[in-house]
Design an enzyme around this catalytic site. Structure first.
Site, PDB file in Angstrom:
ATOM      1  N   GLU A 188      -4.761   0.461   2.660  1.00 59.09           N
ATOM      2  CA  GLU A 188      -5.224  -0.932   2.783  1.00 59.09           C
ATOM      3  C   GLU A 188      -6.704  -1.032   2.401  1.00 59.09           C
ATOM      4  O   GLU A 188      -7.138  -2.019   1.798  1.00 59.09           O
ATOM      5  CB  GLU A 188      -5.033  -1.432   4.221  1.00 59.09           C
ATOM      6  CG  GLU A 188      -3.588  -1.466   4.696  1.00 59.09           C
ATOM      7  CD  GLU A 188      -2.743  -2.510   3.982  1.00 59.09           C
ATOM      8  OE1 GLU A 188      -3.323  -3.407   3.362  1.00 59.09           O
ATOM      9  OE2 GLU A 188      -1.507  -2.387   4.025  1.00 59.09           O
ATOM     10  N   SER A 205       0.819  -1.214   0.000  1.00 62.88           N
ATOM     11  CA  SER A 205       0.000   0.000   0.000  1.00 62.88           C
ATOM     12  C   SER A 205       0.853   1.265   0.000  1.00 62.88           C
ATOM     13  O   SER A 205       0.329   2.363  -0.198  1.00 62.88           O
ATOM     14  CB  SER A 205      -0.962   0.004   1.190  1.00 62.88           C
ATOM     15  OG  SER A 205      -0.254  -0.030   2.399  1.00 62.88           O
ATOM     16  N   HIS A 206       2.161   1.155   0.231  1.00 61.17           N
ATOM     17  CA  HIS A 206       3.033   2.333   0.135  1.00 61.17           C
ATOM     18  C   HIS A 206       4.122   2.158  -0.909  1.00 61.17           C
ATOM     19  O   HIS A 206       5.093   2.899  -0.931  1.00 61.17           O
ATOM     20  CB  HIS A 206       3.609   2.698   1.509  1.00 61.17           C
ATOM     21  CG  HIS A 206       2.556   3.236   2.408  1.00 61.17           C
ATOM     22  ND1 HIS A 206       1.818   2.438   3.248  1.00 61.17           N
ATOM     23  CD2 HIS A 206       2.046   4.480   2.537  1.00 61.17           C
ATOM     24  CE1 HIS A 206       0.926   3.166   3.875  1.00 61.17           C
ATOM     25  NE2 HIS A 206       1.027   4.400   3.463  1.00 61.17           N
TER      26      HIS A 206
END
Ligand code: NDP
Length: 337
Positions: A187, A46-47
Site C-alpha cells: 500500500e 497491492s497483491h
C-alpha cells in the site's frame, strides 16, 4: 493515471503467460496467477498483478524455482509439513490444504508448517479456503525486515501479517487479514507511485523522523500498528512462522536474500480447527446470533465485507490496472489482450 480494463480471465492469463515465459511450469504458474486474480477480483490491488514483476525477478535471478514440486510429510498426528522446495507459496498451499483439512477433521486441530517457500501475497485466500471446509483458520508468514520493533528506529520485524477466519452459516466466512505494520508495504508503494501521502504513524524517514511521505518511509522504516501492542503481534508471528516451524526469521531471510525485488524466503504457519470437535453448535446459530448483535451496532461492518462486496461486481464489470503496469507485464511476456 490511465488505466487498462481487464476481465478476470484476462488478468489470469496475463499473469500466467508472463510466469510461464520466465520458467514456471503450468502448475506453479496457475497457482500464482490464481492468487493474483483473487486479489484483483477483491479489489486488493497491492497483491494483484502489481506483484507480477517481483515474481518474475525472483524467477529470473534463480532465487525461486518455478518448477518446484512441494513435498508433504506428517511428522506428528496433528502436523502437516510442506517443504515447498524453493517454490512460490501458492502451490505449496494448494497441495498441502487437503492434508491439513483431513488432519483437522480427524484430530480436531491441525498445524501446517509451510517451509522453504517465498510468500508474496495476501493471506485471506488460504484462510478462506479452510473456512469453506467448515474450519476455523489462522495463518501467518514472516517476511524480510521492514518494521521497527517498539522502541527501535531500525527495521527488524517483517510486516508480518496475521489472518483469522471463522465460517458462517449462510454468509461468506468472517476473515480479517492484516499486517502487523501500521500499513502494508504494497500500500505504501502504491501511495508513492500514485503521489498520495500516508497517515501519520506509518513510518519514519531515513533519519528516524516521523513522515507522511511514502517514498521517505520506503527509504526509512515502517512502524507497527498500535505501538508496543502491534510490535508484540509481529514478535509472535516471527516465533510461529520461523522459530516454531524451523524456517528463517525475517532478519535471517534478509541476510540470505539476493535483493532481486522478489519475495525473500520464509515460512508460513497455519492452524485449522474443526468447530464440530470443540463444542460449537453444529448449525453455527450461536455465533450467527453474535454476528447479528455486533452488526446491529451503528457503524460496524465485518472485516472482509469490502472484499466480498467487490467480488460481487468484478466478475461482471472487470477491473482496471495502470496502463504502465500492463505494458510492463506485456514486455515481460504476458499475453496482450
Ligand atoms: P488493511 O488495514 O487494509 O485491512 C486489515 C483488515 O481490516 C482487513 O481484513 C479489512 O477488511 C479490515 N477492515 C478494514 N477496515 C475495516 C472496518 N472499518 N471495519 C472492519 N474491518 C475493517 O490491511 P493491511 O494493509 O494491514 O494488509 C493488507 C494485505 O497485505 C493483507 O492481505 C496482508 O495479508 C498483506 N500482507 C502480506 C504480507 C506477506 O508477507 N505476504 C506482508 C504484509 C501484508 P476488508 O478487506 O474487508 O477491508
Amino acid at each position: 493515471m490511465s488505466g487498462m480494463h481487464l476481465s478476470l480471465d484476462e488478468v489470469w492469463s496475463l499473469g500466467a503467460t508472463a510466469l510461464l515465459a520466465h520458467g514456471c511450469d503450468e502448475a506453479n504458474a496457475a497457482a500464482v496467477a490464481t492468487t493474483m486474480t483473487f486479489a484483483e477480483r477483491d479489489l486488493a490491488a497491492s497483491h494483484g498483478l502489481f506483484r507480477l514483476p517481483g515474481y518474475v525477478a525472483a524467477l529470473d535471478s534463480g532465487k525461486v524455482d518455478g518448477t518446484a514440486q512441494p513435498r508433504i510429510s506428517h511428522p506428528a498426528p496433528a502436523v502437516v509439513r510442506v517443504d515447498a522446495q524453493r517454490g512460490f507459496a501458492p502451490l505449496g498451499l494448494e497441495r498441502g490444504r487437503p492434508h491439513l483439512v483431513d488432519t483437522a477433521r480427524s484430530q480436531g486441530v491441525a498445524v501446517m508448517a509451510l517451509v522453504h517457500t517465498h510468500h508474496f501475497a495476501a493471506l485471506w485466500p488460504e484462510v478462506e479456503a479452510l473456512c469453506a471446509e467448515g474450519l476455523v483458520a489462522l495463518a501467518c508468514p514472516a517476511y524480510t525486515p521492514m518494521v521497527a520493533p517498539a522502541g527501535a528506529r531500525q527495521a527488524f520485524f517483517g510486516t508480518n501479517p496475521l489472518a483469522f477466519g471463522y465460517p458462517r452459516a449462510d454468509e461468506p466466512p468472517m476473515v480479517f487479514d492484516q499486517a502487523s505494520a501500521a500499513m502494508a508495504r504494497g500500500e505504501i508503494q502504491i501511495a508513492a507511485r500514485d503521489g498520495h501521502e500516508v497517515p501519520e504513524g506509518t513510518g519514519l524517514d531515513a533519519h528516524g523522523n516521523p513522515t507522511t511521505d511514502p517514498a521517505a518511509v520506503l527509504e526509512g522504516v515502517q512502524l507497527p500498528f498500535g505501538g508496543y501492542k502491534g510490535s508484540a503481534i509481529a514478535l509472535m508471528v516471527e516465533l510461529l512462522a520461523a522459530g516454531l516451524i524451523g524456517d528463517w526469521f525475517s532478519y535471517e531471510a534478509a541476510q540470505h536474500d539476493n535483493h532481486d525485488g522478489g519475495p525473500a524466503r520464509g515460512g508460513e504457519f497455519l492452524l485449522a480447527i474443526d468447530p464440530a470437535r470443540t463444542g460449537a453448535d453444529p448449525s453455527l446459530a450461536h455465533s450467527e446470533a453474535f454476528f447479528a448483535a455486533l452488526l446491529d451496532l451503528d457503524g460496524v461492518r465485518l472485516p472482509g465485507d469490502r472484499r466480498h462486496q467487490a467480488r460481487l461486481r468484478t466478475p461482471i464489470e472487470g477491473i482496471s490496472i495502470p496502463a504502465s503496469l500492463y505494458d510492463e507485464i506485456v514486455a515481460l511476456g504476458g499475453r496482450r489482450h
